[in-house]
Scaffold this motif. Structure first.
Motif, PDB file in Angstrom:
ATOM      1  N   TRP A 231      53.502  35.387  48.280  1.00  0.00           N
ATOM      2  CA  TRP A 231      52.612  34.716  47.322  1.00  0.00           C
ATOM      3  C   TRP A 231      53.442  33.917  46.334  1.00  0.00           C
ATOM      4  CZ3 TRP A 231      52.524  35.335  41.999  1.00  0.00           C
ATOM      5  CH2 TRP A 231      51.423  34.800  41.314  1.00  0.00           C
ATOM      6  N   ARG A 232      52.882  32.752  45.901  1.00  0.00           N
ATOM      7  CA  ARG A 232      53.558  31.910  44.904  1.00  0.00           C
ATOM      8  C   ARG A 232      52.613  31.614  43.747  1.00  0.00           C
ATOM      9  NH1 ARG A 232      58.949  29.899  45.633  1.00  0.00           N
ATOM     10  NH2 ARG A 232      59.640  30.739  47.627  1.00  0.00           N
ATOM     11  N   TRP A 233      53.206  31.339  42.590  1.00  0.00           N
ATOM     12  CA  TRP A 233      52.437  31.016  41.388  1.00  0.00           C
ATOM     13  C   TRP A 233      51.700  29.699  41.549  1.00  0.00           C
ATOM     14  CZ3 TRP A 233      51.847  34.459  37.501  1.00  0.00           C
ATOM     15  CH2 TRP A 233      52.768  35.511  37.423  1.00  0.00           C
ATOM     16  N   ASN A 234      50.482  29.639  41.003  1.00  0.00           N
ATOM     17  CA  ASN A 234      49.667  28.428  41.036  1.00  0.00           C
ATOM     18  C   ASN A 234      48.664  28.513  39.898  1.00  0.00           C
ATOM     19  OD1 ASN A 234      47.960  26.282  41.513  1.00  0.00           O
ATOM     20  ND2 ASN A 234      47.609  26.753  43.662  1.00  0.00           N
ATOM     21  N   VAL A 235      48.734  27.610  38.927  1.00  0.00           N
ATOM     22  CA  VAL A 235      47.873  27.671  37.752  1.00  0.00           C
ATOM     23  C   VAL A 235      46.403  27.484  38.102  1.00  0.00           C
ATOM     24  CG1 VAL A 235      47.914  25.210  37.163  1.00  0.00           C
ATOM     25  CG2 VAL A 235      47.725  26.930  35.326  1.00  0.00           C
ATOM     26  N   GLU A 236      46.116  26.949  39.296  1.00  0.00           N
ATOM     27  CA  GLU A 236      44.719  26.818  39.715  1.00  0.00           C
ATOM     28  C   GLU A 236      44.082  28.179  39.986  1.00  0.00           C
ATOM     29  OE1 GLU A 236      42.896  23.890  39.919  1.00  0.00           O
ATOM     30  OE2 GLU A 236      44.664  23.198  38.817  1.00  0.00           O
ATOM     31  N   ASN A 237      44.916  29.203  40.135  1.00  0.00           N
ATOM     32  CA  ASN A 237      44.419  30.535  40.465  1.00  0.00           C
ATOM     33  C   ASN A 237      44.656  31.498  39.313  1.00  0.00           C
ATOM     34  OD1 ASN A 237      43.742  29.653  43.066  1.00  0.00           O
ATOM     35  ND2 ASN A 237      45.790  30.162  43.843  1.00  0.00           N
ATOM     36  N   ASN A 238      43.647  32.275  38.982  1.00  0.00           N
ATOM     37  CA  ASN A 238      43.771  33.291  37.951  1.00  0.00           C
ATOM     38  C   ASN A 238      44.384  34.540  38.586  1.00  0.00           C
ATOM     39  OD1 ASN A 238      43.581  34.828  35.656  1.00  0.00           O
ATOM     40  ND2 ASN A 238      41.352  34.989  35.672  1.00  0.00           N
ATOM     41  N   GLN A 239      45.647  34.428  38.928  1.00  0.00           N
ATOM     42  CA  GLN A 239      46.337  35.484  39.662  1.00  0.00           C
ATOM     43  C   GLN A 239      47.719  35.720  39.073  1.00  0.00           C
ATOM     44  OE1 GLN A 239      46.382  34.005  43.700  1.00  0.00           O
ATOM     45  NE2 GLN A 239      44.145  33.886  43.809  1.00  0.00           N
ATOM     46  N   ASP A 240      47.966  36.948  38.658  1.00  0.00           N
ATOM     47  CA  ASP A 240      49.302  37.309  38.164  1.00  0.00           C
ATOM     48  C   ASP A 240      49.679  38.732  38.536  1.00  0.00           C
ATOM     49  OD1 ASP A 240      47.790  38.882  36.467  1.00  0.00           O
ATOM     50  OD2 ASP A 240      48.455  37.909  34.609  1.00  0.00           O
ATOM     51  N   GLY A 241      48.908  39.369  39.433  1.00  0.00           N
ATOM     52  CA  GLY A 241      49.234  40.735  39.806  1.00  0.00           C
ATOM     53  C   GLY A 241      48.315  41.276  40.874  1.00  0.00           C
ATOM     54  N   ALA A 242      48.450  42.564  41.138  1.00  0.00           N
ATOM     55  CA  ALA A 242      47.710  43.207  42.227  1.00  0.00           C
ATOM     56  C   ALA A 242      47.569  44.683  41.930  1.00  0.00           C
ATOM     57  CB  ALA A 242      48.430  42.998  43.561  1.00  0.00           C
ATOM     58  N   TRP A 243      46.728  45.344  42.728  1.00  0.00           N
ATOM     59  CA  TRP A 243      46.647  46.803  42.758  1.00  0.00           C
ATOM     60  C   TRP A 243      46.961  47.247  44.171  1.00  0.00           C
ATOM     61  CZ3 TRP A 243      43.600  49.969  45.850  1.00  0.00           C
ATOM     62  CH2 TRP A 243      43.650  51.338  45.561  1.00  0.00           C
ATOM     63  N   ILE A 244      47.799  48.276  44.287  1.00  0.00           N
ATOM     64  CA  ILE A 244      48.170  48.843  45.583  1.00  0.00           C
ATOM     65  C   ILE A 244      48.086  50.357  45.457  1.00  0.00           C
ATOM     66  CG2 ILE A 244      49.943  49.001  47.374  1.00  0.00           C
ATOM     67  CD1 ILE A 244      51.200  46.459  46.171  1.00  0.00           C
ATOM     68  N   GLY A 245      47.457  51.006  46.433  1.00  0.00           N
ATOM     69  CA  GLY A 245      47.427  52.451  46.327  1.00  0.00           C
ATOM     70  C   GLY A 245      46.481  53.124  47.283  1.00  0.00           C
ATOM     71  N   ALA A 246      46.328  54.418  47.065  1.00  0.00           N
ATOM     72  CA  ALA A 246      45.370  55.251  47.766  1.00  0.00           C
ATOM     73  C   ALA A 246      44.258  55.595  46.792  1.00  0.00           C
ATOM     74  CB  ALA A 246      46.056  56.523  48.277  1.00  0.00           C
ATOM     75  N   VAL A 247      43.234  56.300  47.304  1.00  0.00           N
ATOM     76  CA  VAL A 247      42.106  56.639  46.442  1.00  0.00           C
ATOM     77  C   VAL A 247      42.561  57.454  45.242  1.00  0.00           C
ATOM     78  CG1 VAL A 247      39.930  57.920  46.329  1.00  0.00           C
ATOM     79  CG2 VAL A 247      40.448  56.500  48.318  1.00  0.00           C
ATOM     80  N   ASN A 248      43.459  58.394  45.440  1.00  0.00           N
ATOM     81  CA  ASN A 248      43.848  59.307  44.369  1.00  0.00           C
ATOM     82  C   ASN A 248      45.211  59.000  43.767  1.00  0.00           C
ATOM     83  OD1 ASN A 248      44.981  60.099  46.846  1.00  0.00           O
ATOM     84  ND2 ASN A 248      45.370  62.168  46.097  1.00  0.00           N
ATOM     85  N   GLY A 249      45.714  57.797  43.982  1.00  0.00           N
ATOM     86  CA  GLY A 249      46.972  57.421  43.357  1.00  0.00           C
ATOM     87  C   GLY A 249      47.327  55.985  43.681  1.00  0.00           C
ATOM     88  N   GLY A 250      47.515  55.163  42.651  1.00  0.00           N
ATOM     89  CA  GLY A 250      47.843  53.770  42.892  1.00  0.00           C
ATOM     90  C   GLY A 250      48.452  53.133  41.670  1.00  0.00           C
ATOM     91  N   LEU A 251      48.862  51.882  41.829  1.00  0.00           N
ATOM     92  CA  LEU A 251      49.525  51.168  40.748  1.00  0.00           C
ATOM     93  C   LEU A 251      48.991  49.746  40.674  1.00  0.00           C
ATOM     94  CD1 LEU A 251      51.834  51.498  38.610  1.00  0.00           C
ATOM     95  CD2 LEU A 251      53.305  50.312  40.255  1.00  0.00           C
TER      96      LEU A 251
END
Length: 998
Positions: free
Chosen positions: A523-543
């Motif tokens: 993934w690359r930065w693009n000001v057209e997109n409101n994107q600066d992060g993500a969530w990754i994880g399982a149901v009972n534990g994630g970041l």
């Protein structure tokens, strides 16, 4: 003519005139069709029929080019007069000549408009003048002959009217004529600026021209007003930069001196335009410059002490600017003997609530239920259901989750999230260097809900200063400053998050909707997109993680992202060289946020800011969730209760909450409704968020005076009231045609959040509301925490639910609603996602991560088209009454018949769930009670399937030989059926079953 009629007509906005008087003379009904004729008119009297009559309208227009706007003349018969000549049109007045076939009253509508576009986002345009006059009439009447029009019979102006009181131009919107302006300047020769003290009853409404009121009254003079003891008295001093621009406005106050030596100290006074307390509780100052020939009101306030001695108090406010002699405005305030109730806050029109702008209510590090105090044991920090162990870098060495997969409790053995410590790496020609420090950082407590630490370390050639904090909800905030001690070339600066492979089951964000985590991703930065992060994880534990600029501000959302987009982080983005990669590698899932090559000069500092959140935030509470049955509309409480609902969401545009995000103008009606609900054992929540603000808010003129601190700048437009009463620099927002409510977009982070928190406290104390319905909110977790604290302090069981339309689209910058609002999830109770969410063509992983809320500690309901009731039940979801597309009442009845509130919910995602289907595309969730279990089946298979249930009889406590499996008849959901536990059960695509095993 009745002599009583004349002064009534001459009054501004004559809607108070008796109807009987209007019946004698009025050409059209008192309330006319504004969408055809506009909001403003003058009534004129024609004494005798004439080929043409002349009239001069003293309209004192605030629109700058009235010559470019059409006018409509309507005769006593209600018909449009086409033979009209615009003799002379300017802001001061308008001279018209028109054909008058009848004696009587004519109406001249001078700002007609045309409405188009979406009803809730209207496009209102003001037609230009059109020549409708007949050529023969023009010749015969002489109306168009220069000079001859002066000989025409004159129609007499009776007065100005508006379509209603709210649309009427106030005395602060009638402009001064050029002659009056010149006279005012002549009275103050050489003065670069003039001051005009004003009471709160006459708020400044124009910022590019001065009102008639000032020109006729003159500049200077004393501000005089009265207040009760304990009242907050707000007032204005208007500045007109008549001859020069001014820079750096300054204000100072002197003590007010009253009877018998009594004083009100200068510390009780403030100027809101020059600073205050921001939404995060930090003091700030504002640099105010004023361009030449502009009007800038300075709004001020004095907090009258409850102990003030009654009488007259005198003082001065001194106003200056760079290079210009200061001026003093005398103040005379009469303090009455009576005590004000709640500072006067119960009457919004008194503007005492302006003091709320600088409130710090609930701005602390105290706990919010259900969170627990952070514990510190060396490098390990403990919080509800999670532990965080720090490395010497200040970054996490390990994160452990103690939530169980059911999400209703905690496991005996913690689940580590990281395969190795997180690292910030600096790579140059000599190798790769990890940020490190000599020893593990010392952790300091700010309160039970927050701790912080600092690190002074190195990363290869760079000095590293780390400021970090952890809050009780699981939010980690980092500000990492990397400074070059000498010129250096770098190949990369990157953050590495090595998650355990078994944890990285699902992912959403960075342009991806919720699904199984990809094996490889770039993934690359693009000001057209409101994107600066993500969530990754399982149901009972994630970041969850977000990469931020040090000057980050929350972008606008819900259709307006591109008007205030993401501040691209100069460190992480690095002019397009930065990005993020995911890579599944053996036993780990590596997240790398890289920034690429660059050269740093000696002394240059780069800021690598980031926010992380450890999920889940809290356990789900299925029993409470199933007990709270939502009715999302205003209605008769007995009828609502009879349908099985017990929580009522009161939207705006309703009799008790008519104006969007300003729920203060019908307090008696709202209180009566809330009291009646409580008597019936029901709860009432109201729509109130600060994404936008109704034009009905009495504070709106004052908020305009603050520039773009609170009202976002934009291209203007929108509904007619906004165009006619604001100066054009705003973003038009939601409009309700039924009650002519129009709104403007608020800035995402401002002092209006302080006002909002105080307002909720007022509503909880005085109205007894039980919580909030949030509809795509604009504020962040700082304000959300305060909201929760206020409601918890005032109400026994406050409820907050969050609704969002699907924001994964180009106008919203392809942001996942879940990711956009995850920072708020710790402090809310329900999700309602929402319009444009696809319940029919998305995967179970999407449902789990994007819609259900379960991996974060929430449950919710469905909306679009009623959702999918079969799939919803495997997540504990129905839709809400009375929304079309689905009816949950029959399911509610089945819940009660089974006793679902007493059951343990064991979702299909639990590895040892007691009922399995053996398929990934047909899933089962069990609701387990002693001796019986309700099984929810739902299919994502493309075709009809036949499946046999795999049942753990011991886990259910049921003897298989005596077990029965039946489907109760549920209207609109399923027919009655009986199966044997080992039967092949037919399941239609997109549907399912509710089966009772006992």
């Amino acid at each position: 003519m009745d002599k009583q009629f004349v002064p009534c007509m001459l009054a501004l906005a004559t809607l108070s005139c008796a109807t009987s008087l209007w019946a004698q003379t009025e050409p059209v009904p008192l309330r006319w069709n504004a969408d055809r004729l506009g909001n403003h008119r003058y009534s004129v009297q024609v004494d005798a029929p004439a080929t043409a009559v002349r009239v001069v309208l003293p309209w004192r227009r605030r629109d700058v080019h009235p010559e470019q706007v059409a006018a409509i003349v309507i005769g006593p018969d209600g018909q449009v007069v086409n033979n009209v000549v615009r003799v002379h049109i300017d802001q001061a007045d308008g001279e018209l000549a028109f054909e008058a076939k009848q004696t009587g009253v004519y109406a001249i509508y001078y700002q007609p408009y045309v409405t188009g576009g979406h009803p809730n986002y209207p496009t209102v345009t003001y037609p230009t003048p059109a020549n409708t006059a007949d050529a023969q009439w023009l010749r015969r009447s002489g109306a168009a002959d220069p000079g001859r029009e002066r000989t025409l019979p004159e129609a007499h102006v009776l007065g100005y009217q508006a379509v209603d009181d709210f649309d009427a131009y106030t005395d602060m919107e009638r402009t001064a004529t050029p002659q009056e302006r010149q006279a005012l300047l002549a009275a103050h020769p050489g003065a670069p600026w003039l001051l005009f003290p004003e009471t709160r009853e006459h708020p400044v409404r124009m910022f590019q021209q001065i009102p008639e009121r000032w020109a006729q009254r003159g500049a200077g003079g004393t501000f005089a007003d009265s207040a009760l003891r304990g009242e907050y008295l707000s007032f204005q001093v208007g500045i007109w930069t008549a001859r020069a621009a001014i820079h750096h406005v300054q204000v100072s106050f002197a003590d007010l001196h009253g009877p018998g030596g009594a004083t009100i100290p200068s510390s009780a006074m403030t100027c809101f335009n020059l600073g205050g307390i921001d939404y995060a509780g930090q003091p700030f100052t504002t640099h105010v410059d004023i361009a030449q020939d502009r009007v800038q009101p300075l709004w001020m306030g004095v907090d009258i002490p409850t102990t003030a001695k009654p009488g007259v108090y005198h003082g001065v406010v001194t106003i200056g600017a760079d290079g210009i002699p200061a001026q003093q405005v005398p103040l005379t305030i009469t303090v009455g003997a009576a005590q004000a109730v709640a500072h006067g806050d119960d009457d919004p029109f008194k503007l005492t609530r302006l003091r709320w702008l600088n409130s710090t209510l609930a701005q602390d590090d105290s706990l919010v239920k259900p969170f627990t105090a952070i514990t510190v044991h060396g490098a390990t920090l403990g919080l509800l259901g999670r532990d965080l162990t720090l490395a010497s870098s200040g970054l996490p060495r390990q994160i452990d989750s103690r939530f169980d997969e059911r999400m209703t409790g905690f496991a005996n053995k913690p689940m580590p999230l990281l395969a190795a410590p997180m690292q910030l790496l600096v790579q140059d020609g000599s190798g790769t260097h990890a940020l490190h420090a000599p020893e593990t950082p010392s952790v300091h407590s700010d309160g039970p809900a927050k701790v912080h630490w600092q690190v002074d370390g190195r990363a290869g050639p760079l000095h590293a200063a780390v400021d970090a904090s952890l809050e009780a909800d699981g939010t980690l905030t980092y500000s990492i400053a990397l400074t070059a001690t000498q010129p250096t070339s770098l190949d990369d600066i990157r953050l590495e998050i090595p998650l355990r492979d078994s944890v990285a089951q699902y992912e959403l964000g960075l342009g991806r909707t919720g699904d199984h985590a990809p094996a490889d991703f770039n993934w690359r930065w693009n000001v057209e997109n409101n994107q600066d992060g993500a969530w990754i994880g399982a149901v009972n534990g994630g970041l969850e993680f977000h990469l931020r600029d040090e000057h980050y501000r929350r972008p606008l959302n819900t259709n307006f992202y591109h008007q205030q987009p993401l501040v691209m982080p100069s460190s992480w983005d690095n002019d397009g060289h930065g990005g993020v990669t995911f890579k599944r590698d053996d036993a780990r899932y590596l997240v790398q946020a890289f920034s690429g090559p660059r050269r740093m000069q000696a002394g240059q500092t780069l800021h690598y800011d980031m926010v992380m959140r450890v999920t889940p935030f809290k356990t789900i509470k299925p029993a409470e969730h199933f007990a709270e049955r939502y009715f999302h509309a205003y209605g008769d409480l007995d009828a609502i209760k009879a349908q099985g609902a017990n929580v009522v969401n009161i939207h705006h545009a309703t009799p008790i909450n008519p104006w969007i995000n300003y729920p203060f103008l019908e307090p008696a009606k709202m209180r009566a409704y809330v009291d009646a609900a409580h008597q019936r054992g029901m709860q009432v929540k109201i729509y109130d968020t600060i994404r936008e603000l109704s034009d009905r808010a009495p504070e709106l003129p004052m908020l305009e005076s603050l520039g773009h601190e609170i009202i976002s700048g934009g291209k203007g437009g929108g509904f007619s009231w906004l165009q006619e009463h604001l100066d054009g620099d705003y973003i038009a927002a939601w409009h309700v045609p039924e009650n002519r409510d129009a709104a403007v977009i608020d800035a995402g982070q401002s002092r209006w959040h302080n006002y909002y928190v105080e307002g909720l406290d007022w509503l909880a104390r005085n109205i007894g509301i039980d919580g909030l319905y949030l509809d795509d909110v604009a504020y962040d977790r700082t304000t959300m925490k305060r909201v929760r604290k206020v409601l918890q302090a005032r109400r026994p069981h406050p409820l907050i639910d969050l609704h969002s339309a699907n924001q994964f689209n180009p106008r919203d910058g392809y942001i996942n609603s879940t990711l956009l609002y995850m920072e708020l999830f710790p402090y809310i109770d329900h999700l309602w996602f929402g319009e444009e969410f696809d319940y029919q063509h998305t995967s179970p992983a999407y449902w789990l991560t994007e819609i259900s809320g379960i991996p974060y500690g929430l449950m919710g309901e469905m909306l679009q088209g009623g959702g999918n009731p079969w799939r919803g039940m495997v997540f504990g979801m129905t839709n809400r009454l009375p929304w079309t597309g689905g009816d949950p009442r029959e399911l509610w009845k089945q819940w009660d018949a089974f006793g679902i509130e007493q059951a343990d919910m064991i979702g299909w995602w639990v590895h040892d769930t007691p009922v399995k289907t053996g398929r990934d595309d047909v899933l089962a969730t069990s609701y387990v009670r002693h001796g019986k279990t309700l099984i929810a089946l739902a299919s994502w298979a493309p075709a009809k399937t036949q499946l046999r249930l795999h049942i753990d009889w011991n886990a259910l406590g049921i003897q298989p030989r005596a077990a029965t499996l039946r489907a109760p008849a549920i209207a609109g959901f399923q027919p009655a059926a009986v199966f044997k536990p080992d039967d092949a059960i037919p399941v239609e695509p997109g549907k399912g079953w509710l089966l009772i095993l006992q």
